[in-house]
Design a protein around this motif. Sequence first.
Motif, PDB file in Angstrom:
ATOM      1  N   ASN A 199      -6.263   7.218 -11.491  1.00  0.00           N
ATOM      2  CA  ASN A 199      -6.140   6.412 -10.280  1.00  0.00           C
ATOM      3  C   ASN A 199      -7.069   6.926  -9.185  1.00  0.00           C
ATOM      4  OD1 ASN A 199      -4.809   6.068  -7.438  1.00  0.00           O
ATOM      5  ND2 ASN A 199      -3.924   4.436  -8.672  1.00  0.00           N
ATOM      6  N   ASN A 200      -7.747   6.020  -8.479  1.00  0.00           N
ATOM      7  CA  ASN A 200      -8.683   6.452  -7.437  1.00  0.00           C
ATOM      8  C   ASN A 200      -8.359   5.894  -6.064  1.00  0.00           C
ATOM      9  OD1 ASN A 200      -9.401   3.811  -7.748  1.00  0.00           O
ATOM     10  ND2 ASN A 200     -11.466   4.210  -8.509  1.00  0.00           N
ATOM     11  N   THR A 201      -7.084   5.510  -5.860  1.00  0.00           N
ATOM     12  CA  THR A 201      -6.682   5.010  -4.543  1.00  0.00           C
ATOM     13  C   THR A 201      -5.546   5.818  -3.921  1.00  0.00           C
ATOM     14  OG1 THR A 201      -5.211   3.395  -5.596  1.00  0.00           O
ATOM     15  CG2 THR A 201      -7.414   2.636  -4.971  1.00  0.00           C
TER      16      THR A 201
ATOM     17  N   ASN B 199      -4.612  -0.790  -7.666  1.00  0.00           N
ATOM     18  CA  ASN B 199      -5.717  -0.260  -6.860  1.00  0.00           C
ATOM     19  C   ASN B 199      -5.497  -0.471  -5.367  1.00  0.00           C
ATOM     20  OD1 ASN B 199      -6.117  -2.977  -6.614  1.00  0.00           O
ATOM     21  ND2 ASN B 199      -8.127  -3.017  -7.585  1.00  0.00           N
ATOM     22  N   THR B 200      -4.215  -0.586  -4.959  1.00  0.00           N
ATOM     23  CA  THR B 200      -3.920  -0.768  -3.539  1.00  0.00           C
ATOM     24  C   THR B 200      -2.970   0.288  -2.979  1.00  0.00           C
ATOM     25  OG1 THR B 200      -2.102  -2.297  -4.057  1.00  0.00           O
ATOM     26  CG2 THR B 200      -4.284  -3.268  -3.630  1.00  0.00           C
TER      27      THR B 200
ATOM     28  N   THR C  99      -1.593   3.571  -1.744  1.00  0.00           N
ATOM     29  CA  THR C  99      -2.156   4.849  -1.312  1.00  0.00           C
ATOM     30  C   THR C  99      -1.078   5.913  -1.086  1.00  0.00           C
ATOM     31  OG1 THR C  99      -2.093   4.191   1.024  1.00  0.00           O
ATOM     32  CG2 THR C  99      -4.111   3.710  -0.204  1.00  0.00           C
TER      33      THR C  99
ATOM     34  N   THR D  47       0.812  -1.220   0.000  1.00  0.00           N
ATOM     35  CA  THR D  47       0.000   0.000   0.000  1.00  0.00           C
ATOM     36  C   THR D  47       0.844   1.268   0.000  1.00  0.00           C
ATOM     37  OG1 THR D  47      -0.142  -0.009   2.421  1.00  0.00           O
ATOM     38  CG2 THR D  47      -1.894  -1.141   1.205  1.00  0.00           C
TER      39      THR D  47
ATOM     40  N   THR E 137      -9.172  12.057  -5.083  1.00  0.00           N
ATOM     41  CA  THR E 137      -8.729  11.174  -3.997  1.00  0.00           C
ATOM     42  C   THR E 137      -7.470  11.672  -3.288  1.00  0.00           C
ATOM     43  OG1 THR E 137      -7.514   9.817  -5.596  1.00  0.00           O
ATOM     44  CG2 THR E 137      -9.733   9.082  -4.990  1.00  0.00           C
TER      45      THR E 137
ATOM     46  N   THR F 123      -3.599   8.535  -2.181  1.00  0.00           N
ATOM     47  CA  THR F 123      -3.986   9.671  -1.346  1.00  0.00           C
ATOM     48  C   THR F 123      -2.798  10.577  -1.002  1.00  0.00           C
ATOM     49  OG1 THR F 123      -3.728   8.364   0.680  1.00  0.00           O
ATOM     50  CG2 THR F 123      -5.922   8.427  -0.319  1.00  0.00           C
TER      51      THR F 123
END
Length: 301
Positions: free
Chosen positions: A120-122, A93-94, A96, A66, A150, A124
């Motif tokens: 990308n939507n993961t 998708n993991t 962050t 992550t 995000t 942060t």
Amino acid sequence: MGAMSNRLSGPLYPIPGSNALVDDVYHPLSAIVQNSVGVPRICYNEREAGLEIEKKNHFVFAPHITAIDFQYSSVKRGPESARFISEAMKANNTVTFLDLTTMHIESEGARFISEVLKVNNTLTCLNLDSNSIGAEGARFISDALKVNNTLTLLNLTSNKIGSEGAKFIAEALQVNRTLTSLGLGSRAGYQSRSPNDIGAEGARFIAEALKANNTLTSLDLGNSKIGAQGAIYICEALKVNGTLTSLNLAINGIGDEGVRMVCEALKANNTLTSLILSNNLCDEMRLLEFEAELESKLFFL
């Protein structure tokens, strides 16, 4: 009342999952990074990351990872590596937390990373500290921020963005509604090889954005050469901004008058709780007086 510190606040972060800082100098984004990332597995090289590098330089991130930190990896520096990383991130998708500190991705690499931010939507937290992306690279990142929903932390410390780059980032702040922490300052001393130097003009752009933005809570403008005039612009923004809680204005040559104006503006601000004003050519006794005036509502460093 918090004790003032004469040490420079640099763009340094804690290693997630530990109590160790990369350096022992406090930075307002430190706690934000730690809180945002939690305790993922942080990776310093390809083997630890479960990163596979095929013959064609195609990166594949292991699904259990992550957080990826390329700062201490043996991956080749440069825009081309940014391209490989971006391709891997588009399919991931993991992850962050992505740290590309001193990867020398430059403006071309910033373009590749901006493409990731658009799809990308993961992710942060993104650290692009010391990559010489310049104003053009800032434009790529700005365009991505306008559509990304995000990313909460972005560090663009020491990237030679100048006032033009600050303008691009300010444009994104006008419309972005997820970013809460932003680093636009510069490293100090021997580490300051590619300062942002946004100057008073860049501070004006950021100040105008702060008047409209209602999500940013932490802003680092340390060592950005904004001067007293730049401080005045920021002061005007603080009078109307209702979300910023942490602000770093260290090493900006603000002087006694500039610091006084900042403190006067804070009398009308009810949200800022942490302010770094060290090393600003200001008499320390005057700074202590200002701190005493605002003791009930502000923590100084």
